[in-house]
Design a protein around this motif. Structure first.
Motif, PDB file in Angstrom:
ATOM      1  N   TYR A 148      -9.424  16.477  29.352  1.00  0.00           N
ATOM      2  CA  TYR A 148     -10.062  15.744  28.230  1.00  0.00           C
ATOM      3  C   TYR A 148      -9.222  16.655  27.115  1.00  0.00           C
ATOM      4  N   PHE A 149      -8.967  18.543  27.234  1.00  0.00           N
ATOM      5  CA  PHE A 149      -8.582  19.034  26.101  1.00  0.00           C
ATOM      6  C   PHE A 149      -7.424  18.946  26.192  1.00  0.00           C
ATOM      7  N   GLU A 150      -6.827  19.165  27.673  1.00  0.00           N
ATOM      8  CA  GLU A 150      -4.570  18.389  27.193  1.00  0.00           C
ATOM      9  C   GLU A 150      -4.437  17.355  26.859  1.00  0.00           C
ATOM     10  N   GLU A 151      -5.771  16.736  26.820  1.00  0.00           N
ATOM     11  CA  GLU A 151      -5.214  14.885  25.961  1.00  0.00           C
ATOM     12  C   GLU A 151      -5.115  15.662  24.357  1.00  0.00           C
ATOM     13  N   ASN A 152      -5.973  16.411  24.503  1.00  0.00           N
ATOM     14  CA  ASN A 152      -6.483  16.723  22.657  1.00  0.00           C
ATOM     15  C   ASN A 152      -5.472  17.689  22.113  1.00  0.00           C
ATOM     16  N   VAL A 153      -4.700  18.188  22.825  1.00  0.00           N
ATOM     17  CA  VAL A 153      -3.797  19.344  22.475  1.00  0.00           C
ATOM     18  C   VAL A 153      -2.573  18.991  22.272  1.00  0.00           C
ATOM     19  N   PHE A 154      -2.267  18.225  23.474  1.00  0.00           N
ATOM     20  CA  PHE A 154      -0.776  17.258  23.203  1.00  0.00           C
ATOM     21  C   PHE A 154      -0.997  16.368  22.281  1.00  0.00           C
ATOM     22  N   LEU A 155      -2.052  14.821  22.643  1.00  0.00           N
ATOM     23  CA  LEU A 155      -2.005  14.133  21.723  1.00  0.00           C
ATOM     24  C   LEU A 155      -2.817  13.924  19.914  1.00  0.00           C
ATOM     25  N   ARG A 164     -12.462  26.214  21.505  1.00  0.00           N
ATOM     26  CA  ARG A 164     -14.491  26.972  22.179  1.00  0.00           C
ATOM     27  C   ARG A 164     -14.631  26.873  23.649  1.00  0.00           C
ATOM     28  N   GLY A 165     -14.369  24.871  23.774  1.00  0.00           N
ATOM     29  CA  GLY A 165     -14.438  24.557  25.241  1.00  0.00           C
ATOM     30  C   GLY A 165     -13.264  24.789  25.812  1.00  0.00           C
ATOM     31  N   VAL A 169     -14.306  27.037  29.706  1.00  0.00           N
ATOM     32  CA  VAL A 169     -13.812  26.761  30.616  1.00  0.00           C
ATOM     33  C   VAL A 169     -13.116  27.922  31.890  1.00  0.00           C
ATOM     34  N   LYS A 170     -12.454  27.961  30.768  1.00  0.00           N
ATOM     35  CA  LYS A 170     -11.423  29.326  31.154  1.00  0.00           C
ATOM     36  C   LYS A 170     -12.385  30.699  32.264  1.00  0.00           C
ATOM     37  N   ARG A 171     -13.681  30.633  31.133  1.00  0.00           N
ATOM     38  CA  ARG A 171     -14.502  31.590  31.998  1.00  0.00           C
ATOM     39  C   ARG A 171     -14.936  30.962  32.649  1.00  0.00           C
ATOM     40  N   LYS A 172     -15.803  30.465  33.183  1.00  0.00           N
ATOM     41  CA  LYS A 172     -16.122  28.922  34.236  1.00  0.00           C
ATOM     42  C   LYS A 172     -15.177  29.337  35.581  1.00  0.00           C
ATOM     43  N   VAL A 173     -14.052  29.378  35.763  1.00  0.00           N
ATOM     44  CA  VAL A 173     -13.342  29.891  36.272  1.00  0.00           C
ATOM     45  C   VAL A 173     -12.367  31.062  36.623  1.00  0.00           C
ATOM     46  N   LEU A 225      -4.509  27.383  27.362  1.00  0.00           N
ATOM     47  CA  LEU A 225      -4.660  28.234  26.187  1.00  0.00           C
ATOM     48  C   LEU A 225      -3.072  28.702  25.787  1.00  0.00           C
ATOM     49  N   SER A 226      -2.096  29.171  26.395  1.00  0.00           N
ATOM     50  CA  SER A 226      -0.816  29.094  25.990  1.00  0.00           C
ATOM     51  C   SER A 226      -0.219  27.840  25.028  1.00  0.00           C
ATOM     52  N   ALA A 227       0.030  27.043  25.803  1.00  0.00           N
ATOM     53  CA  ALA A 227       0.435  25.102  25.116  1.00  0.00           C
ATOM     54  C   ALA A 227      -0.450  25.340  23.538  1.00  0.00           C
ATOM     55  N   TYR A 228      -1.858  25.601  23.452  1.00  0.00           N
ATOM     56  CA  TYR A 228      -2.240  25.266  22.500  1.00  0.00           C
ATOM     57  C   TYR A 228      -1.677  26.246  21.523  1.00  0.00           C
ATOM     58  N   PHE A 229      -2.012  27.578  21.448  1.00  0.00           N
ATOM     59  CA  PHE A 229      -1.244  28.226  20.149  1.00  0.00           C
ATOM     60  C   PHE A 229      -0.198  28.217  20.457  1.00  0.00           C
ATOM     61  N   SER A 230       0.497  27.393  21.408  1.00  0.00           N
ATOM     62  CA  SER A 230       1.933  27.434  20.917  1.00  0.00           C
ATOM     63  C   SER A 230       2.123  26.458  19.898  1.00  0.00           C
ATOM     64  N   ILE A 231       1.940  25.137  20.195  1.00  0.00           N
ATOM     65  CA  ILE A 231       1.175  24.307  19.464  1.00  0.00           C
ATOM     66  C   ILE A 231       0.969  24.556  18.246  1.00  0.00           C
TER      67      ILE A 231
END
Length: 300
Positions: A148-155, A164-165, A169-173, A225-231
């Motif tokens: 879901y977050f990947e779709e929101n980041v790239f689209l 925040r989401g 996710v990162k903390r739980k993983v 996360l890296s892709a999010y900050f890059s975008i």
């Protein structure tokens, strides 16, 4: 609350289950089975991490299971998991936990009621396997959240606070992955050459599979996360590029307007009949020249 699930007369071993025991109850069990005080202290601590140790004449194990009552923003070991302490010998099995654990009743139904286990080693294998399986469902949910977050980041669909989401996710993983790493010793001690069989091998295979799942989730989360900050950085650069282009257009025009806005008495251009349209023409030529230059450079 004390429950007796198995006895030596019927199953060949004792299985005593304690749910949120009082001090008197746990002390009575400790006296009956000669349990060491340090093991009793560890089993009563709600935040203790997984461990495996041999104490005197018994084996003491602590493992943690995922809790379905965890809130959506839970991100600590205590919030995401519950602890089960286990005292184990060939003669008896004692399980201690603070809250009701459905997996205990499930294991009891299959291993005792259906006569699936004839010794405590089999029962231990069933309990650890059931504990590992509690991490399977959250891994699927975390994987869906990442999609879901990947779709929101790239689209670029900003429907939710993505960062925040992704944090939760990162903390739980990370928490699940850390617990699995700490639980390795338990699996390794159960699946030894002396007591290795198809069930212990299956348990190790399940552990490796769960570990790989969470390793992949951890890697995918870090990459997202890296892709999010890059975008986000790219979008900021795009905004700055547009603002820079606008400033380049207006800087020479502002300069011209500033020159002829000065209040000097002797400025002959101010008395020209065609001074105003001439200056406007010059400003238009400057604008077109800048535009042509940017086009040539490929900046527009």
């Amino acid at each position: 609350m004390e429950r007796i699930f198995a006895s030596k007369t019927s199953q060949g071993f004792d299985w005593i289950d304690l749910t949120d025991p009082t001090t008197e109850e746990i002390q009575a069990i400790a006296k009956q089975f000669s349990l060491h005080e340090t093991s009793i202290k560890d089993c009563m601590q709600p935040d203790h991490l997984p461990k495996y140790e041999t104490v005197d004449n018994y084996t003491f194990i602590i493992f943690r299971v995922f809790t379905k009552q965890a809130i959506s923003e839970a991100d600590t070991i205590q919030e995401l998991t519950n602890k089960i302490a286990l005292f184990f010998t060939s003669e008896y099995m004692i399980t201690v936990h603070r809250s009701e654990q459905p997996l205990i009743d499930e294991v009891k139904a299959k291993a005792i009621d259906e006569i699936g286990c004839k010794d405590t080693l089999c029962l231990l294998n069933r309990l650890i396997r059931a504990a590992l399986l509690t991490f399977e469902e959250p891994s699927m949910k975390l994987s869906k959240s990442l999609d879901y977050f990947e779709e929101n980041v790239f689209l670029k669909q900003r429907k939710a606070p993505i960062l925040r989401g992704l944090y939760y996710v990162k903390r739980k993983v990370d928490v699940m992955r850390r617990l699995l790493i700490l639980s390795y010793e338990i699996i390794d001690k159960i699946d030894t050459p002396k007591q290795r069989n198809i069930y212990t091998r299956d348990l190790r295979d399940l552990y490796i599979r769960m570990q790989n799942i969470y390793d992949n989730l951890s890697e995918n989360t870090a990459q997202l996360l890296s892709a999010y900050f890059s975008i986000a950085s790219h979008r900021t650069n795009e905004i700055m590029r547009v603002l820079t282009i606008f400033s380049v257009f207006f800087m020479p025009l502002t300069f011209v307007v500033g020159v002829y806005g000065m209040n000097f008495h002797f400025m002959p251009e101010l008395d020209w009949y065609f001074g105003y349209p001439l200056i406007m023409l010059v400003m238009a030529i400057i604008t077109l020249a800048i535009y042509a230059w940017f086009k040539k450079k490929g900046w527009l």
